[in-house]
Design an enzyme around this catalytic site. Sequence first.
Site, PDB file in Angstrom:
ATOM      1  N   GLY A   1       0.432  -1.505  -0.251  1.00 51.94           N
ATOM      2  CA  GLY A   1      -0.466  -0.059  -0.272  1.00 51.94           C
ATOM      3  C   GLY A   1       0.651   1.083  -0.090  1.00 51.94           C
TER       4      GLY A   1
ATOM      5  N   HIS B   1       2.336   4.876  -5.309  1.00 57.89           N
ATOM      6  CA  HIS B   1       2.985   5.048  -6.014  1.00 57.89           C
ATOM      7  C   HIS B   1       3.090   5.255  -7.431  1.00 57.89           C
ATOM      8  CE1 HIS B   1       6.420   2.555  -6.197  1.00 57.89           C
ATOM      9  NE2 HIS B   1       6.463   2.874  -4.246  1.00 57.89           N
TER      10      HIS B   1
ATOM     11  N   HIS C   1       4.438   1.277  -8.475  1.00 57.71           N
ATOM     12  CA  HIS C   1       3.390   0.206  -7.963  1.00 57.71           C
ATOM     13  C   HIS C   1       2.010   0.494  -9.169  1.00 57.71           C
ATOM     14  CE1 HIS C   1       4.023   1.353  -3.850  1.00 57.71           C
ATOM     15  NE2 HIS C   1       3.879  -0.403  -3.756  1.00 57.71           N
TER      16      HIS C   1
ATOM     17  N   ASP D   1      12.955  -4.362  -6.741  1.00 59.71           N
ATOM     18  CA  ASP D   1      13.304  -5.558  -5.735  1.00 59.71           C
ATOM     19  C   ASP D   1      13.784  -6.651  -6.046  1.00 59.71           C
ATOM     20  OD1 ASP D   1      11.945  -4.229  -2.552  1.00 59.71           O
ATOM     21  OD2 ASP D   1      10.739  -3.809  -4.171  1.00 59.71           O
TER      22      ASP D   1
ATOM     23  N   GLN E   1      14.318 -10.284  -3.673  1.00 59.07           N
ATOM     24  CA  GLN E   1      12.960 -10.908  -3.961  1.00 59.07           C
ATOM     25  C   GLN E   1      12.592 -11.354  -4.867  1.00 59.07           C
ATOM     26  OE1 GLN E   1       9.497  -7.983  -1.517  1.00 59.07           O
ATOM     27  NE2 GLN E   1       8.823  -7.646  -4.067  1.00 59.07           N
TER      28      GLN E   1
ATOM     29  N   ARG F   1       8.627   4.528   1.265  1.00 57.36           N
ATOM     30  CA  ARG F   1       9.977   4.943   2.445  1.00 57.36           C
ATOM     31  C   ARG F   1      10.439   6.133   1.998  1.00 57.36           C
ATOM     32  NH1 ARG F   1      10.899  -1.413   3.297  1.00 57.36           N
ATOM     33  NH2 ARG F   1       9.991  -1.424   5.030  1.00 57.36           N
TER      34      ARG F   1
HETATM   35  P1  AMP Z   1       5.774  -2.585  -1.320  1.00 62.37           P
HETATM   36  O1  AMP Z   1       4.471  -1.886  -1.589  1.00 62.37           O
HETATM   37  O2  AMP Z   1       7.407  -1.518  -1.255  1.00 62.37           O
HETATM   38  O3  AMP Z   1       5.980  -4.267  -0.916  1.00 62.37           O
HETATM   39  O4  AMP Z   1       6.129  -3.134  -2.763  1.00 62.37           O
HETATM   40  C1  AMP Z   1       4.932  -4.010  -4.248  1.00 62.37           C
HETATM   41  C2  AMP Z   1       5.477  -4.096  -5.337  1.00 62.37           C
HETATM   42  O5  AMP Z   1       5.900  -2.493  -6.233  1.00 62.37           O
HETATM   43  C3  AMP Z   1       6.629  -5.245  -5.458  1.00 62.37           C
HETATM   44  O6  AMP Z   1       6.859  -6.059  -6.498  1.00 62.37           O
HETATM   45  C4  AMP Z   1       8.234  -4.034  -5.618  1.00 62.37           C
HETATM   46  O7  AMP Z   1       9.529  -4.238  -6.102  1.00 62.37           O
HETATM   47  C5  AMP Z   1       7.005  -2.653  -6.820  1.00 62.37           C
HETATM   48  N1  AMP Z   1       7.984  -1.649  -6.786  1.00 62.37           N
HETATM   49  C6  AMP Z   1       7.701  -0.752  -5.719  1.00 62.37           C
HETATM   50  N2  AMP Z   1       8.862   0.585  -6.120  1.00 62.37           N
HETATM   51  C7  AMP Z   1       8.589   0.101  -7.115  1.00 62.37           C
HETATM   52  C8  AMP Z   1       9.066   1.151  -8.100  1.00 62.37           C
HETATM   53  N3  AMP Z   1       9.913   2.031  -8.201  1.00 62.37           N
HETATM   54  N4  AMP Z   1       9.172   1.235 -10.008  1.00 62.37           N
HETATM   55  C9  AMP Z   1       8.392  -0.448  -9.682  1.00 62.37           C
HETATM   56  N5  AMP Z   1       8.047  -1.064  -9.212  1.00 62.37           N
HETATM   57  C10 AMP Z   1       7.806  -0.747  -7.849  1.00 62.37           C
END
Ligand code: AMP
Length: 282
Positions: A31, A34, A37, A150, A153, A187
Amino acid sequence: MDLLNTPAALRIQCRQWRKQGHSIALVPTMGFLHAGHMSLIDEARKRADKLVVSVFVNPTQFGPNEDLDRYPRDLPRDLKLAEEHGADAVFAPEPGAMYEPDHATWVEVPELAKGLCGASRPIHFRGVCTVVLKLLNLVQPDVAVFGQKDWQQLAILKRMARDLNLDAELVGMPIFREADGLAMSSRNVYLTGDERARVPAIRQGLLLMQQRVKDGETDAEQLGLMFRRHIADTLPDARIDYAAFVHPESMAPVARVDKATLLAVAVFIGKVRLIDNILLEG
Ligand code: AMP
């Protein structure tokens, strides 16, 4: 768009869609959505008839001294964004709905999780694998979309999917960046104005390494020293958690950048830990 709060409701909805012959895409998130996402959500939207976005700050992937309690949250805004981008359902459970008090089953890919983020966050990837497998089991999607930000991951999840014969195709999307190169992250809101102005130096360091490799430098140790010097010069108050040259799938360290190599970095600015990476062609 439906808001679903329980695993049972999610399972019933997805089962019904599959019975109707629909394909399903899943985008797991924590969540505070941005544009990064949204790039995943837009890609997923194109790839299936029905789109599920999960919004769950998964407690089991946070260590005891990490930012679980202060992790940014804004569900109403996330719902609006998800709906605007064509989601059919948002799954936003409470932790108690996802984990029984005596939850005891964990999924791990230790070989790929021992370095990089796994070294400084020992239980992190165990929590990620377990929650993603739970989501995949509930939704049974045709495709699930993740970000290359990530990278470790994604490599771990792909290995898990292969090793456990999961049905879903796991797709990785490029890192989505701010105009000045900073990788978008929920973050980033933790950064002060001054820190925010200076952190694009991380991305510049990655691009500098790409240039050095193009110029013919292949020694990972030398390149690592150059990256550290660049950060020391541009972000003197930063602490490098790691700057690692690894095989992009196995995550094993490499000594020479003479074939496709991932340079992955994690840098602390104050209490904020930022990650970024670049694929060097070698
Ligand atoms: P998170 O909410 O941080 O757990 O991210 C959810 C998903 O969005 C994960 O697969 C992340 O790798 C992806 N994600 C987060 N930030 C970015 C970004 N700047 N560009 C592309 N994917 C992202």
